[in-house]
Write a protein that holds these residues in place. Structure first.
Motif, PDB file in Angstrom:
ATOM      1  N   GLY A   1       0.145  -5.012   0.914  1.00  0.00           N
ATOM      2  CA  GLY A   1       0.679  -6.191   1.680  1.00  0.00           C
ATOM      3  C   GLY A   1       2.370  -6.468   1.218  1.00  0.00           C
ATOM      4  O   GLY A   1       3.076  -6.692   2.234  1.00  0.00           O
ATOM      5  N   PRO A   2       2.511  -6.802   0.079  1.00  0.00           N
ATOM      6  CA  PRO A   2       3.731  -7.131  -0.378  1.00  0.00           C
ATOM      7  C   PRO A   2       4.767  -6.020  -0.390  1.00  0.00           C
ATOM      8  O   PRO A   2       5.855  -6.345  -0.178  1.00  0.00           O
ATOM      9  N   LEU A   3       4.395  -4.826  -0.100  1.00  0.00           N
ATOM     10  CA  LEU A   3       5.097  -3.589  -0.432  1.00  0.00           C
ATOM     11  C   LEU A   3       5.580  -3.333   1.311  1.00  0.00           C
ATOM     12  O   LEU A   3       6.811  -2.809   1.278  1.00  0.00           O
ATOM     13  N   VAL A   4       4.835  -3.773   2.274  1.00  0.00           N
ATOM     14  CA  VAL A   4       5.307  -3.473   3.770  1.00  0.00           C
ATOM     15  C   VAL A   4       6.101  -4.648   4.148  1.00  0.00           C
ATOM     16  O   VAL A   4       6.434  -4.426   5.278  1.00  0.00           O
ATOM     17  N   SER A   5       6.245  -5.629   3.403  1.00  0.00           N
ATOM     18  CA  SER A   5       6.933  -6.695   3.965  1.00  0.00           C
ATOM     19  C   SER A   5       8.381  -6.570   3.586  1.00  0.00           C
ATOM     20  O   SER A   5       9.003  -7.542   3.434  1.00  0.00           O
ATOM     21  N   SER A   6       8.805  -5.337   3.165  1.00  0.00           N
ATOM     22  CA  SER A   6      10.260  -5.356   2.837  1.00  0.00           C
ATOM     23  C   SER A   6      11.252  -5.044   4.054  1.00  0.00           C
ATOM     24  O   SER A   6      10.849  -5.190   5.235  1.00  0.00           O
ATOM     25  N   ASP A   7      12.535  -4.915   3.869  1.00  0.00           N
ATOM     26  CA  ASP A   7      13.540  -4.554   4.846  1.00  0.00           C
ATOM     27  C   ASP A   7      13.587  -3.210   5.444  1.00  0.00           C
ATOM     28  O   ASP A   7      14.350  -2.939   6.284  1.00  0.00           O
ATOM     29  N   LEU A   8      12.855  -2.400   5.069  1.00  0.00           N
ATOM     30  CA  LEU A   8      12.716  -0.914   5.344  1.00  0.00           C
ATOM     31  C   LEU A   8      11.934  -0.767   6.409  1.00  0.00           C
ATOM     32  O   LEU A   8      11.060  -1.505   6.648  1.00  0.00           O
ATOM     33  N   PRO A   9      12.095   0.243   7.252  1.00  0.00           N
ATOM     34  CA  PRO A   9      11.045   0.566   8.109  1.00  0.00           C
ATOM     35  C   PRO A   9       9.980   1.272   7.736  1.00  0.00           C
ATOM     36  O   PRO A   9       9.959   2.172   6.631  1.00  0.00           O
ATOM     37  N   ILE A  10       8.683   0.840   8.271  1.00  0.00           N
ATOM     38  CA  ILE A  10       7.533   1.096   7.491  1.00  0.00           C
ATOM     39  C   ILE A  10       6.562   1.985   8.283  1.00  0.00           C
ATOM     40  O   ILE A  10       6.421   1.422   9.644  1.00  0.00           O
ATOM     41  N   ILE A  11       6.022   2.852   7.731  1.00  0.00           N
ATOM     42  CA  ILE A  11       4.838   3.581   8.396  1.00  0.00           C
ATOM     43  C   ILE A  11       3.663   3.559   7.670  1.00  0.00           C
ATOM     44  O   ILE A  11       3.805   4.112   6.567  1.00  0.00           O
ATOM     45  N   VAL A  12       2.533   2.967   8.231  1.00  0.00           N
ATOM     46  CA  VAL A  12       1.562   2.860   7.411  1.00  0.00           C
ATOM     47  C   VAL A  12       0.459   3.859   8.230  1.00  0.00           C
ATOM     48  O   VAL A  12       0.119   3.605   9.526  1.00  0.00           O
ATOM     49  N   ARG A  13      -0.261   4.961   7.812  1.00  0.00           N
ATOM     50  CA  ARG A  13      -0.897   5.982   8.512  1.00  0.00           C
ATOM     51  C   ARG A  13      -2.045   6.284   7.697  1.00  0.00           C
ATOM     52  O   ARG A  13      -2.001   6.505   6.534  1.00  0.00           O
ATOM     53  N   GLY A  14      -3.272   6.659   8.152  1.00  0.00           N
ATOM     54  CA  GLY A  14      -4.269   7.337   7.598  1.00  0.00           C
ATOM     55  C   GLY A  14      -5.617   6.798   7.802  1.00  0.00           C
ATOM     56  O   GLY A  14      -5.692   6.714   9.229  1.00  0.00           O
ATOM     57  N   ASP A  15      -6.750   7.422   7.337  1.00  0.00           N
ATOM     58  CA  ASP A  15      -7.997   6.938   7.633  1.00  0.00           C
ATOM     59  C   ASP A  15      -8.431   5.636   7.284  1.00  0.00           C
ATOM     60  O   ASP A  15      -8.732   5.275   5.939  1.00  0.00           O
TER      61      ASP A  15
END
Length: 429
Positions: free
Chosen positions: A125-139
């Motif tokens: 949660g804290p890591l994906v709230s940055s100013d970078l474009p984020i991709i979270v993918r998986g099972d």
């Protein structure tokens, strides 16, 4: 083309895994691969070469016994990847793609037990709230509604599903949807014992959607695993041979010259079916706008710059002469018209009726416009015989045949500008 592949391969040392993986990479120009459930405790350089080739670098999270395990692979000649954090359920890192864009990537293999999976949401949660474009993918080992499951027990909105939905909402993560088959996992049983579920997905934040508004996810065929590979394409190919859709632009109505164009093309002597007349008129308007209209954004900047110069002179001791005063008034009027046209242009793309004056350049408004653009893009359609097609030219041909048939059924002949624009708007051209 920047393609990223994710796959729950259920055993990275199987020969079938290597054969299918190399085939997918060669056919899709893949630059980054995320494999989960490798069931391998340790990978050597030699094994990686055998699995995918010597041009690939890798990072491996060991399996616990014969369960789990994650492997990140990237082409070392075109991509840079830096691992930020690893835990049992995720690999978090930053990747620099061939176009030099930097993205945050999270490879997820979520626990089946929602108490353990809760740790995953808290960790990333804290890591994906940055100013970078984020991709979270998986099972994610979780589906969110009944439409994502068939067979087995009836879907219920459990605490695990609710916590995943809350994670997506709080952290601004959006499901990219998919092309291809509906479900990503099957238990491979027969008849009434068969279960299909969408367990694998790709999420992206709003910053990523602005950088890659047309990003697509394709569910590939299941081979050597119970799970489908997921192919993420950040920059899908546009229509081939320069073909593009012609759409009616609302800003054309604000130019009196377009009225004459419509009148002349609509009443042109000669044989022509309604669809041919409509197509001829739209093409004339399109090419007129390409040849006669300046880029509105550039025109706005130029007018603002000139108005600023004239107003600076106006404030000086000499003031404006009669010619400069007239120029200032003309430029101010043209700037107001340009701003109104820009607002119309964005409003048509966002379809937001409640936009207030001054919101045209807001971050939220542009995000909605980009979202509308993505939603309007048709990546796959089904023909009357049930066959699915995803080639852009075939999709265009299919919709054009449908449009012509409906037009001939209605036999509409519009005689004035208002009816013309309303009819085109109703057809979503």
């Amino acid at each position: 083309m920047s393609s990223i592949l994710f796959w729950n391969c259920r055993g990275a040392r199987k020969k079938q895994t290597g054969h299918y993986l190399r085939s997918l990479i060669s056919n899709n120009e893949v630059n980054f691969v995320g494999l989960i459930e490798t069931m391998v405790q340790d990978f050597s350089r030699l094994e990686i070469n055998k699995l995918i080739g010597c041009n690939w670098d890798f990072f491996h999270v060991p399996a616990v016994g014969k369960s789990g395990g994650m492997l990140a692979l990237w082409r070392k000649d075109t991509v840079q990847f830096e691992v930020v954090m690893t835990m049992e359920q995720e690999i978090v890192g930053n990747v620099v793609l061939p176009n030099l864009q930097k993205w945050g990537i999270v490879i997820v293999y979520a626990s089946k037990e929602y108490h353990t999976r809760r740790l995953l949401w808290n960790q990333i949660g804290p890591l994906v709230s940055s100013d970078l474009p984020i991709i979270v993918r998986g099972d994610f080992n979780c589906c969110l509604n009944q439409g994502e499951k068939t067979g087995g027990r009836k879907f219920s909105y459990t605490i695990g599903a609710q916590e995943m939905a809350d994670f997506m909402f709080i952290n601004d993560m959006h499901d990219l949807g998919f092309m291809g088959q509906k479900y990503t996992w099957s238990n491979n049983k027969s008849s009434n014992s068969k279960i299909w579920v969408r367990l694998d997905r790709v999420l992206m934040n709003s910053i990523g959607l602005r950088l890659a508004p047309l990003a697509t996810v394709k569910h590939l065929i299941r081979i050597a695993s119970y799970h489908c590979p997921l192919m993420l394409n950040l920059a899908p190919n546009e229509l081939k041979n320069g073909t593009r859709w012609l759409r009616f632009e609302d800003i054309w109505i604000t130019y009196p010259a377009t009225w004459k164009i419509v009148w002349s093309k609509w009443h042109k002597q000669g044989v022509g079916q309604p669809d041919e007349i409509l197509n001829r008129t739209l093409k004339a308007l399109f090419f007129w706008s390409q040849n006669r209209l300046k880029e509105l954004g550039e025109l706005k900047i130029a007018l603002e710059s000139r108005i600023k110069e004239l107003q600076m002179i106006e404030c000086s001791a000499d003031g404006l002469n009669e010619e400069q005063d007239g120029e200032l008034r003309r430029n101010a009027g043209e700037l107001n018209s340009t701003l109104a046209r820009l607002a119309t242009w964005w409003r048509q793309r966002a379809k937001i009726k409640w936009i207030e004056e001054g919101d045209a350049n807001s971050h939220f408004f542009h995000s909605n416009a980009s979202g509308r653009r993505r939603g309007n893009r048709i990546m796959e359609t089904q023909k009357q015989n049930g066959e699915c097609v995803d080639d852009p030219n075939l999709i265009q041909k299919e919709f054009w045949h449908f449009f012509v048939s409906k037009w001939k059924e209605r036999q509409i002949y519009v005689m004035n500008w208002h009816d013309f624009s309303q009819e085109i708007g109703s057809l979503n051209i």
